[in-house]
Design an enzyme around this catalytic site. Sequence first.
Site, PDB file in Angstrom:
ATOM      1  CE  LYS A  54      -3.837  -2.478   2.148  1.00 39.93           C
ATOM      2  NZ  LYS A  54      -4.624  -2.830   3.342  1.00 39.93           N
ATOM      3  CD  GLN A  98      -3.594  -4.474   6.540  1.00 38.74           C
ATOM      4  OE1 GLN A  98      -3.664  -3.417   5.913  1.00 38.74           O
ATOM      5  NE2 GLN A  98      -4.073  -5.600   6.054  1.00 38.74           N
ATOM      6  CG  ASP A 121      -9.510   0.331   5.516  1.00 41.98           C
ATOM      7  OD1 ASP A 121      -9.538  -0.220   4.406  1.00 41.98           O
ATOM      8  OD2 ASP A 121      -8.582   0.209   6.334  1.00 41.98           O
TER       9      ASP A 121
HETATM   10  N1  GUN Z   1      -7.238  -6.640   6.273  1.00 37.40           N
HETATM   11  C1  GUN Z   1      -7.679  -7.325   5.187  1.00 37.40           C
HETATM   12  N2  GUN Z   1      -8.246  -6.489   4.280  1.00 37.40           N
HETATM   13  C2  GUN Z   1      -8.158  -5.246   4.804  1.00 37.40           C
HETATM   14  C3  GUN Z   1      -8.577  -3.976   4.341  1.00 37.40           C
HETATM   15  O1  GUN Z   1      -9.146  -3.799   3.260  1.00 37.40           O
HETATM   16  N3  GUN Z   1      -8.305  -2.930   5.164  1.00 37.40           N
HETATM   17  C4  GUN Z   1      -7.688  -3.097   6.364  1.00 37.40           C
HETATM   18  N4  GUN Z   1      -7.490  -2.011   7.112  1.00 37.40           N
HETATM   19  N5  GUN Z   1      -7.316  -4.262   6.827  1.00 37.40           N
HETATM   20  C5  GUN Z   1      -7.535  -5.331   6.047  1.00 37.40           C
END
Ligand code: GUN
Length: 291
Positions: A54, A98, A121
Amino acid sequence: MTAKIISGTEMAATIRAEIKAEVEILKANTGRMPGLATVLVGGRKDSQSYVRMKKKACAEVGMASFGHDLPENISQEELLRIIQDLNENPEVHGILVQLPIPAHLNEEEILAAVGLEKDIDGFHPINIGRLSMKRREPLFVPCTPKGCIEMLDRTGVQIEGKRAVVLGRSNIVGLPVAMLLLHRNATLTICHSRTQNLPQVVREADILIVAVGRAEMVRGDWVKPGAVVIDVGTNAVDDPTTEKGYRWVGDVAFNEVKEIASAITPVPGGVGPMTIAMLLRNTLDGAKRSS
Ligand code: GUN
């Protein structure tokens, strides 16, 4: 019939180029550089790798990223303080915590602490609540579900009126993608581990979205001929013939289903790159809205 392979890698590259151009315009017009803060708690290898990807993607489109790598044993109070600082930092337009976070932390409270305008998110209870109701507009929609719909749209798949089946009911993918399909006037079925006659229900789908985290669970004879299949799973399976000793597979038995479906996303190179592209899109939208 052999299915069209929907390349998330190619589609995401197109979207990243679109975003990069918009970032340049935003910078030229306002001097504002979109900024994403990533918050990673603990040492999970998969989460570390996702966060690294990311941050790299941010750099490639000219966005700033601010990484917070925090110890496994961080307290709830300390983590809340860090999120509050990020909420107040004008260089940060998006905050990504995350998931999963360690079990001693209260995930619900952490996600609710992220400022609504920086919730790229889309996991804040108000954004999720708005997504779950008619005629309400969330500020942000969760990235993986948004990526799934974008893939259908950019492939020219009609959603309205179609039978959509979502296999999986997670907060991150299954539930929000189901809401998005409903908003687009699909006729929706959500299946899960307690669903009876699962293959039979899945076989009703014109559009099938699978997010259960079980390697190659959906077999060729579960799929209606001509269905469009979006595979969200990423599972590592042992494979001594590869250099690493494992390979990635989805939740769908790709080689079987590609002979039945009209279109299918591969793993890797399907939904994964689209999730990151949607994260960039949300961060850019957040930066555009900020003043
Ligand atoms: N863990 C798995 N997918 C995601 C996501 O799209 N965002 C976040 N913050 N954590 C994740």
